[in-house]
Motif scaffolding. Structure first.
Motif, PDB file in Angstrom:
ATOM      1  N   UNK A 126       0.832  -1.202   0.000  1.00  0.00           N
ATOM      2  CA  UNK A 126       0.000   0.000   0.000  1.00  0.00           C
ATOM      3  C   UNK A 126       0.868   1.255   0.000  1.00  0.00           C
ATOM      4  N   UNK A 127       0.338   2.299  -0.590  1.00  0.00           N
ATOM      5  CA  UNK A 127       1.003   3.604  -0.600  1.00  0.00           C
ATOM      6  C   UNK A 127       0.080   4.616   0.063  1.00  0.00           C
ATOM      7  N   UNK A 128       0.594   5.370   1.017  1.00  0.00           N
ATOM      8  CA  UNK A 128      -0.281   6.358   1.665  1.00  0.00           C
ATOM      9  C   UNK A 128      -0.629   7.494   0.706  1.00  0.00           C
ATOM     10  N   UNK A 129      -1.855   7.928   0.754  1.00  0.00           N
ATOM     11  CA  UNK A 129      -2.334   9.012  -0.097  1.00  0.00           C
ATOM     12  C   UNK A 129      -2.769  10.150   0.815  1.00  0.00           C
ATOM     13  N   UNK A 130      -2.277  11.349   0.532  1.00  0.00           N
ATOM     14  CA  UNK A 130      -2.660  12.504   1.326  1.00  0.00           C
ATOM     15  C   UNK A 130      -3.331  13.539   0.436  1.00  0.00           C
ATOM     16  N   UNK A 131      -4.016  14.441   1.058  1.00  0.00           N
ATOM     17  CA  UNK A 131      -4.663  15.520   0.334  1.00  0.00           C
ATOM     18  C   UNK A 131      -3.613  16.534  -0.098  1.00  0.00           C
ATOM     19  N   UNK A 132      -3.795  17.105  -1.257  1.00  0.00           N
ATOM     20  CA  UNK A 132      -2.881  18.121  -1.754  1.00  0.00           C
ATOM     21  C   UNK A 132      -3.176  19.446  -1.058  1.00  0.00           C
ATOM     22  N   UNK A 133      -2.139  20.126  -0.587  1.00  0.00           N
ATOM     23  CA  UNK A 133      -2.383  21.408   0.084  1.00  0.00           C
ATOM     24  C   UNK A 133      -2.626  22.554  -0.885  1.00  0.00           C
ATOM     25  N   UNK A 134      -2.454  22.310  -2.182  1.00  0.00           N
ATOM     26  CA  UNK A 134      -2.641  23.369  -3.169  1.00  0.00           C
ATOM     27  C   UNK A 134      -4.117  23.727  -3.318  1.00  0.00           C
ATOM     28  N   UNK A 135      -4.361  24.929  -3.803  1.00  0.00           N
ATOM     29  CA  UNK A 135      -5.714  25.419  -4.034  1.00  0.00           C
ATOM     30  C   UNK A 135      -5.891  25.632  -5.524  1.00  0.00           C
ATOM     31  N   UNK A 136      -6.990  25.135  -6.062  1.00  0.00           N
ATOM     32  CA  UNK A 136      -7.274  25.320  -7.473  1.00  0.00           C
ATOM     33  C   UNK A 136      -7.870  26.705  -7.683  1.00  0.00           C
ATOM     34  N   UNK A 137      -7.245  27.518  -8.522  1.00  0.00           N
ATOM     35  CA  UNK A 137      -7.812  28.858  -8.731  1.00  0.00           C
ATOM     36  C   UNK A 137      -9.081  28.774  -9.578  1.00  0.00           C
TER      37      UNK A 137
END
Length: 189
Positions: A126-137
């Protein structure tokens, strides 16, 4: 006269507290088992004995359905890839459930429905998946205070249809019949 077998006044409270301490310790230790979480099985319960009977190049989709049942999911863009996911989770207080054990069986079929490849994966793969801290403009969504104040000016005019008892404008083509408009609605003549 007192004999040596008589208890002193200081030892009597200790003898009375000893049973209470033993009972309290027993309740305390038994209470720990209440907070110990039990593993919860999730997904398809696929055992290694079941998928060991499958032979690539020989087994078909119907053989897989008989042994393993319907798959947990299919690959996103390929209906010829079946995925069986099985896991044991443990509830962790004030957190997401922890995964104790996870097994994934990936089956690839050819267009004729014959099994071509069988892979097994576990928690080590398994590979851990995290949320991206970037914001979509998203341009056009910021409005200033003047646009907020004047934004709804002129959108609703209760005087646009003076013949209606409900106010507002008429419906399409100038008709005001139908449900919610005080007309006859969808009744038959």
């Amino acid at each position: 006269m007192r004999s040596s077998s008589d208890t002193t006044p200081t030892s009597r409270p200790i003898r009375r507290l000893l049973p209470c301490a033993v009972i309290g310790m027993g309740l305390l230790l038994s209470g720990c088992s209440v907070f110990l979480s039990r593993p919860v099985p999730r997904g398809s319960l696929v055992e290694p004995d079941d998928y060991a009977q499958l032979k690539p190049g020989v087994s078909t989709r119907s053989d897989v359905m008989d042994l393993l049942g319907s798959p947990t999911t299919h690959a996103t863009f390929d209906d010829n890839t079946w995925i069986y996911i099985s896991m044991e989770t443990v509830y962790v207080p004030i957190s997401f459930p922890g995964i104790r054990k996870q097994d994934v069986v990936v089956l690839n079929f050819d267009n004729g429905g014959v099994l071509r490849n069988l892979r097994t994966l576990n928690l080590k793969n398994a590979r851990p998946v995290t949320m991206s801290p970037d914001v979509t403009p998203t341009p056009g969504t910021r409005i200033n205070i003047v646009q907020q104040i004047l934004g709804n000016v002129g959108r609703y005019n209760p005087m646009s249809n003076l013949n209606s008892t409900f106010g507002g404008s008429t419906g399409p083509m100038g008709f005001n019949s139908g449900p919610g408009h005080g007309g006859t609605g969808n009744s038959l003549p």
